[in-house]
Scaffold this motif. Structure first.
Motif, mmCIF file in Angstrom:
data_model
loop_
_atom_site.group_PDB
_atom_site.id
_atom_site.type_symbol
_atom_site.label_atom_id
_atom_site.label_comp_id
_atom_site.label_asym_id
_atom_site.label_seq_id
_atom_site.Cartn_x
_atom_site.Cartn_y
_atom_site.Cartn_z
ATOM 1 N N ILE A 55 54.370 32.209 -20.106
ATOM 2 C CA ILE A 55 54.693 31.683 -18.703
ATOM 3 C C ILE A 55 55.910 32.203 -18.332
ATOM 4 N N VAL A 56 55.807 32.939 -16.950
ATOM 5 C CA VAL A 56 57.085 33.595 -16.453
ATOM 6 C C VAL A 56 57.324 33.271 -14.982
ATOM 7 N N SER A 57 56.469 32.522 -14.383
ATOM 8 C CA SER A 57 56.777 32.398 -12.863
ATOM 9 C C SER A 57 57.967 31.870 -12.347
ATOM 10 N N ALA A 58 58.403 30.569 -13.138
ATOM 11 C CA ALA A 58 59.596 29.822 -12.818
ATOM 12 C C ALA A 58 60.737 30.637 -13.207
ATOM 13 N N GLY A 59 60.419 31.121 -14.367
ATOM 14 C CA GLY A 59 61.871 32.039 -15.129
ATOM 15 C C GLY A 59 61.985 33.287 -14.321
ATOM 16 N N ALA A 60 61.204 33.579 -13.505
ATOM 17 C CA ALA A 60 61.364 35.037 -12.839
ATOM 18 C C ALA A 60 62.544 34.737 -11.849
ATOM 19 N N LEU A 199 72.415 33.273 -1.788
ATOM 20 C CA LEU A 199 71.472 34.128 -1.057
ATOM 21 C C LEU A 199 71.116 34.907 -1.989
ATOM 22 N N TYR A 200 69.772 35.071 -2.261
ATOM 23 C CA TYR A 200 69.263 36.200 -3.239
ATOM 24 C C TYR A 200 68.224 37.052 -2.283
ATOM 25 N N ARG A 201 68.084 38.390 -2.787
ATOM 26 C CA ARG A 201 67.011 39.055 -2.030
ATOM 27 C C ARG A 201 65.934 39.530 -3.267
ATOM 28 N N THR A 202 64.639 39.093 -2.983
ATOM 29 C CA THR A 202 63.475 39.473 -4.137
ATOM 30 C C THR A 202 62.693 40.504 -3.632
ATOM 31 N N ARG A 203 62.343 41.171 -4.714
ATOM 32 C CA ARG A 203 61.277 42.145 -4.381
ATOM 33 C C ARG A 203 60.110 42.161 -5.453
ATOM 34 N N SER A 204 58.936 42.222 -4.919
ATOM 35 C CA SER A 204 57.698 42.504 -5.765
ATOM 36 C C SER A 204 56.767 43.762 -5.283
ATOM 37 N N ASP A 205 56.373 44.256 -6.271
ATOM 38 C CA ASP A 205 55.398 45.365 -6.171
ATOM 39 C C ASP A 205 53.831 44.901 -5.330
ATOM 40 N N ASP A 206 53.677 43.409 -5.518
ATOM 41 C CA ASP A 206 52.657 43.120 -4.558
ATOM 42 C C ASP A 206 52.551 41.612 -4.081
ATOM 43 N N TRP A 207 53.063 41.520 -3.064
ATOM 44 C CA TRP A 207 52.978 40.011 -2.447
ATOM 45 C C TRP A 207 51.931 39.364 -2.339
ATOM 46 N N THR A 208 50.706 40.150 -2.330
ATOM 47 C CA THR A 208 49.365 39.541 -1.907
ATOM 48 C C THR A 208 48.779 39.085 -2.987
ATOM 49 N N GLY A 209 49.283 39.148 -4.391
ATOM 50 C CA GLY A 209 48.513 38.616 -5.560
ATOM 51 C C GLY A 209 49.563 38.062 -6.556
ATOM 52 N N ARG A 210 49.579 38.361 -7.887
ATOM 53 C CA ARG A 210 50.495 37.830 -8.872
ATOM 54 C C ARG A 210 51.791 38.320 -8.841
ATOM 55 N N TRP A 211 52.545 37.926 -7.698
ATOM 56 C CA TRP A 211 53.845 38.595 -7.404
ATOM 57 C C TRP A 211 54.898 38.462 -8.552
ATOM 58 N N TRP A 212 54.894 37.307 -9.075
ATOM 59 C CA TRP A 212 55.766 36.971 -10.062
ATOM 60 C C TRP A 212 55.675 37.827 -11.546
ATOM 61 N N GLN A 213 54.702 38.481 -11.533
ATOM 62 C CA GLN A 213 54.708 39.211 -12.647
ATOM 63 C C GLN A 213 55.361 40.747 -12.542
ATOM 64 N N THR A 214 55.869 40.878 -11.228
ATOM 65 C CA THR A 214 56.644 42.094 -10.725
ATOM 66 C C THR A 214 57.998 42.048 -10.056
ATOM 67 N N LEU A 215 58.347 40.539 -9.950
ATOM 68 C CA LEU A 215 59.441 40.061 -9.373
ATOM 69 C C LEU A 215 60.523 40.412 -9.749
ATOM 70 N N THR A 216 61.777 41.030 -9.119
ATOM 71 C CA THR A 216 63.136 41.204 -9.447
ATOM 72 C C THR A 216 63.849 40.530 -8.281
ATOM 73 N N TRP A 217 65.111 40.311 -8.732
ATOM 74 C CA TRP A 217 65.984 39.929 -7.686
ATOM 75 C C TRP A 217 67.423 40.199 -7.681
ATOM 76 N N GLU A 218 68.203 40.056 -6.836
ATOM 77 C CA GLU A 218 69.617 40.477 -6.607
ATOM 78 C C GLU A 218 70.217 39.309 -5.964
ATOM 79 N N HIS A 219 71.302 39.077 -6.646
ATOM 80 C CA HIS A 219 72.518 38.077 -5.683
ATOM 81 C C HIS A 219 73.133 38.970 -4.719
ATOM 82 N N VAL A 220 73.115 38.320 -3.537
ATOM 83 C CA VAL A 220 73.738 39.019 -2.526
ATOM 84 C C VAL A 220 75.064 38.019 -1.944
ATOM 85 N N HIS A 221 75.099 36.777 -1.874
ATOM 86 C CA HIS A 221 76.299 36.019 -1.481
ATOM 87 C C HIS A 221 76.310 34.603 -1.956
ATOM 88 N N THR A 222 77.343 34.036 -2.286
ATOM 89 C CA THR A 222 77.538 32.519 -2.492
ATOM 90 C C THR A 222 78.493 31.926 -1.624
#
Length: 227
Positions: A55-60, A199-222
């Motif tokens: 299970i990966v979605s919350a931990g992504a 503030l985080y910026r997230t990225r996924s290869d496919d926002w139309t489906g199981r996006w959490w399987q390819t989700l990556t993120w980067e911290h932008v600002h605090t």
């Protein structure tokens, strides 16, 4: 034997489902970051769930309580930072109360929505989400997927996700996973300061489906809320 024929989607259906919008594949989220001990508890639970069940979605995501999420914004990052900075100018830190693991939707969360009585919504938390939503609203632009998390004072529920979107595709694991999480020896503080917004910026290869399987993120600002 009769073959089962699955009709092909029409061009209009395909265009809608797989439409790309300017700024794809990125989305932005503004979150309340818990204290380090609570973050460690969230990470411990999600790491165990990944190790045991995949299970990966919350931990992504990094541990967080969403203020606004999945925002499709094509403005420069500096414009987002400036807008949220103005929105937080009058926001004060407050105490967040953690009522422990609760069901929410198909998943499990640490319930941080209420005051210490466990019944009354924390007005400072609701107000903070409203401030951030108002700040970023003028910057949003339409995007087909996924549905944005628009703020609604009546339906907003502050939470720290432990199990989420995986359960849509593995509902058979729901009861077992809840029992497993209940048996994990993971302590957490009953309260922590609500004073850190990120503030985080997230990225996924496919926002139309199981996006959490390819989700990556980067911290932008605090931002740190000050009295």
């Amino acid at each position: 034997m009769t073959a089962i024929v699955t009709p092909n989607p029409t061009p209009a259906e395909s265009a809608s489902r797989f439409a790309q919008a300017p700024g794809d594949p990125y989305r932005y989220g503004v979150y309340l970051r818990p204290d380090p001990t609570t973050c460690a508890a969230v990470t411990a639970v999600t790491t165990q769930l990944r190790a045991q069940y995949g299970i990966v979605s919350a931990g992504a995501f990094p541990p967080h309580a969403t203020l606004v999420g999945s925002c499709h914004i094509t403005e420069p990052v500096g414009a987002i930072v400036d807008a949220v900075t103005r929105g937080l100018a009058e926001a004060a830190p407050f105490t967040v109360h953690n009522a422990g693991v609760r069901r929410q939707g198909v998943g499990l969360v640490y319930d941080v929505h209420h005051l210490a009585d466990g019944i009354t919504p924390n007005p400072a938390f609701v107000d903070l989400a409203a401030r951030v939503d108002k700040a970023v609203a003028p910057l949003r632009s339409p995007a087909p997927n996924p549905a944005g998390h628009r703020f609604d004072r009546d339906t907003f529920r502050a939470h720290l996700s432990l199990v989420s979107h995986d359960m849509y595709v593995r509902p058979d694991l729901s009861e077992e996973v809840e029992e497993y999480v209940g048996g994990l020896p993971v302590p957490f503080p009953e309260s922590f300061p609500g004073d850190t917004v990120t503030l985080y910026r997230t990225r996924s290869d496919d926002w139309t489906g199981r996006w959490w399987q390819t989700l990556t993120w980067e911290h932008v600002h605090t931002w740190r809320l000050r009295r």
